[in-house]
Design an enzyme around this catalytic site. Structure first.
Site, PDB file in Angstrom:
ATOM      1  N   ASP A   6     -85.510 -41.097 -22.497  1.00 16.82           N
ATOM      2  CA  ASP A   6     -86.340 -40.618 -23.597  1.00 16.82           C
ATOM      3  C   ASP A   6     -87.768 -41.084 -23.337  1.00 16.82           C
ATOM      4  O   ASP A   6     -87.995 -42.199 -22.856  1.00 16.82           O
ATOM      5  CB  ASP A   6     -85.867 -41.144 -24.951  1.00 16.82           C
ATOM      6  CG  ASP A   6     -86.567 -40.430 -26.097  1.00 16.82           C
ATOM      7  OD1 ASP A   6     -86.115 -39.329 -26.463  1.00 16.82           O
ATOM      8  OD2 ASP A   6     -87.582 -40.948 -26.595  1.00 16.82           O
ATOM      9  N   GLU A   8     -91.993 -40.900 -24.909  1.00 14.11           N
ATOM     10  CA  GLU A   8     -92.974 -40.543 -25.930  1.00 14.11           C
ATOM     11  C   GLU A   8     -94.237 -40.126 -25.199  1.00 14.11           C
ATOM     12  O   GLU A   8     -94.578 -40.691 -24.151  1.00 14.11           O
ATOM     13  CB  GLU A   8     -93.248 -41.718 -26.872  1.00 14.11           C
ATOM     14  CG  GLU A   8     -92.020 -42.264 -27.574  1.00 14.11           C
ATOM     15  CD  GLU A   8     -91.269 -41.238 -28.407  1.00 14.11           C
ATOM     16  OE1 GLU A   8     -91.920 -40.292 -28.909  1.00 14.11           O
ATOM     17  OE2 GLU A   8     -90.038 -41.358 -28.544  1.00 14.11           O
ATOM     18  N   HIS A 144     -88.045 -42.064 -32.934  1.00 14.48           N
ATOM     19  CA  HIS A 144     -89.290 -41.666 -32.292  1.00 14.48           C
ATOM     20  C   HIS A 144     -89.926 -42.781 -31.463  1.00 14.48           C
ATOM     21  O   HIS A 144     -91.125 -42.739 -31.175  1.00 14.48           O
ATOM     22  CB  HIS A 144     -90.303 -41.118 -33.311  1.00 14.48           C
ATOM     23  CG  HIS A 144     -89.852 -39.857 -33.983  1.00 14.48           C
ATOM     24  ND1 HIS A 144     -89.524 -38.710 -33.293  1.00 14.48           N
ATOM     25  CD2 HIS A 144     -89.639 -39.582 -35.305  1.00 14.48           C
ATOM     26  CE1 HIS A 144     -89.144 -37.773 -34.150  1.00 14.48           C
ATOM     27  NE2 HIS A 144     -89.201 -38.270 -35.368  1.00 14.48           N
ATOM     28  N   ASP A 149     -84.417 -43.933 -29.376  1.00 11.00           N
ATOM     29  CA  ASP A 149     -83.840 -42.604 -29.178  1.00 11.00           C
ATOM     30  C   ASP A 149     -82.929 -42.564 -27.951  1.00 11.00           C
ATOM     31  O   ASP A 149     -81.900 -41.874 -27.953  1.00 11.00           O
ATOM     32  CB  ASP A 149     -84.956 -41.565 -29.025  1.00 11.00           C
ATOM     33  CG  ASP A 149     -85.638 -41.259 -30.358  1.00 11.00           C
ATOM     34  OD1 ASP A 149     -85.125 -41.700 -31.404  1.00 11.00           O
ATOM     35  OD2 ASP A 149     -86.680 -40.575 -30.356  1.00 11.00           O
TER      36      ASP A 149
END
Length: 456
Positions: A6, A8, A144, A149
């Protein structure tokens, strides 16, 4: 071994955005065996709305390492494992792009937990990570954020492994499956239904609205090519996220597919079609009556509401045609806007021209010559029926051109193909005509004259 990932980011597509955080959870198919997590300095500002969503601020990443500093370690964790993520093509596109900039080429098999969840755990209200975890009782410790996540996705993946009674994971990993390249919301069943024949296809969004229309000689092959690469640009990434369903329409020939594509783009105005929306010839030949009652011909730029009786790509082509008509039918060059000075008309028959533009010749007399010129020009416009393959062996496709304009097209049974044009027209669907469609048909008729039948 699986690498559950994951990230960001500062935005929705890799080519203009950076990674702010990455988490990788290594899973051996039974349990988690290793974890990696770090903030990343994206070297560009993080938009305020993304800061609010993730909680990652510019200050937090200011002293963090750049992606290039961790590229070797990240590549080492990913390159020999199956890449797993929720909406895998998004995470993979970012890491593939930024690793390539650092000199590493990431090429791995992929699994998307969005697509797998729909197959293995059907009937849930939503398959977004947050709502899916809520439905399944999976606790997300930091929504998030990359590790929060990634850990939730690893628990979800363990559940998918345990409940995969029909072997969907192995089927997806089969090199011939191609499913891992599909958009996250597109059912594989839609792809399986596509035929390998000429036609047009429609991409629909979540509300069933058509967002793209395409044409193909082989529908299945052409649609597959849309998903064969995962370009990091904004347009491609937004396009992939918007595709939820595919429908199609069979066509007898590639030409009909070209024509129908142009018609449907004009009718539906899909968001992701850039070409064919406004294709028209630039200039037109117009006929109008002036305040003194004289018919006048003029070449002018086309607009949305104009209806020229002849069209051109260049203004010079239009002027050349008017000059020919002036010479052949003794028309007045001033009334045709070819001669704009105050000198007497210069033409083959000077006397007639002087009488017209000086209002000596009556409008009725002059207009008769103008209409003779117009009728002569229209008579030179071709009329023919283009007969080609149908959608099956019992029919033929028919495209009708009348007076140089596209009337329509359709399919006629082989046994009825020799009937009169008036009867054939009843079996054809009328369509709006434009220059692009006419050019397609005329060029095809020139290339394959044996497929045409002239009409009076």
């Amino acid at each position: 071994m699986y690498a559950i990932v994951d990230i960001e980011t500062t935005g929705s597509h890799a080519s203009a955005n950076g990674i702010t955080e990455i988490a990788i959870v290594i899973h051996n198919g039974r349990e988690v065996v290793d974890k990696f997590q770090t903030l990343i300095n994206p070297k560009i500002p993080i938009p305020i709305y993304i800061q609010s969503l993730t909680g990652i601020s510019n200050e937090m990443v200011k002293s963090a390492p750049t992606f290039d500093e961790y590229a070797k370690e990240i590549y080492g964790l990913l390159h020999d494992k199956i890449f797993v993520a929720h909406n895998v093509n998004f995470d993979f596109s970012f890491l593939h792009y930024h690793l390539a900039k650092s000199g590493y080429h990431l090429q791995t098999k992929k699994l998307c937990t969005v697509r797998l969840s729909r197959k293995i755990l059907p009937g849930l209200p939503s398959y977004s990570l947050g709502k899916l975890c809520s439905s399944l009782g999976i606790e997300v410790l930091a929504r998030h954020r990359a590790m929060g996540d990634a850990e939730a996705t690893s628990i979800l993946f363990s559940m998918l492994l345990e409940n995969d009674q029909e072997g969907h994971i192995n089927k997806t990993l089969n090199p011939r499956s191609k499913e891992q390249s599909l958009p996250p919301h597109l059912p594989k069943e839609d792809m399986d239904k596509l035929p390998s024949i000429p036609g047009i296809y429609y991409f629909h969004n979540s509300k069933s609205k058509v967002i793209y229309v395409g044409k193909a000689k082989n529908i299945k092959k052409r649609v597959s090519s849309h998903f064969a690469n995962n370009k990091p640009g904004k347009q491609k990434q937004e396009f992939l996220r918007d595709v939820h369903h595919i429908s199609f329409q069979e066509c007898g020939t590639e030409l009909i597919a070209f024509i129908l594509e142009a018609i449907e783009i004009k009718r539906l105005w899909p968001a992701y079609n850039r070409s064919l929306k406004r294709f028209e010839h630039t200039y037109g030949l117009y006929l109008f009556e002036d305040q003194n009652g004289y018919l006048r011909m003029a070449v002018d730029k086309r607009n949305k509401f104009s209806k020229p009786f002849y069209t051109f790509n260049r203004v010079l082509d239009g002027h050349a045609m008017i000059k020919n008509l002036i010479g052949e039918f003794n028309l007045c060059p001033k009334l045709c806007f070819i001669q704009r000075n105050t000198e007497p008309c210069i033409s083959i028959n000077e006397q007639l021209c002087k009488q017209a533009c000086q209002k000596i010749e009556s409008p009725e007399s002059y207009n008769q010559r103008v209409m003779t010129a117009v009728d002569n020009l229209k008579a030179k416009l071709p009329g023919f029926l283009l007969i080609d393959d149908g959608r099956n062996l019992t029919e033929r496709s028919c495209i009708l051109i009348e007076n140089g304009h596209f009337y329509g097209m359709g399919y006629v049974l082989v046994a009825e193909i020799d009937q009169e044009i008036s009867d054939l027209k009843k079996q054809l669907t009328p369509y709006p005509s434009n220059d692009y469609i006419r050019n397609l048909i005329f060029n095809y008729a020139i290339q394959f004259p044996f497929k045409t039948r002239e009409i009076l």
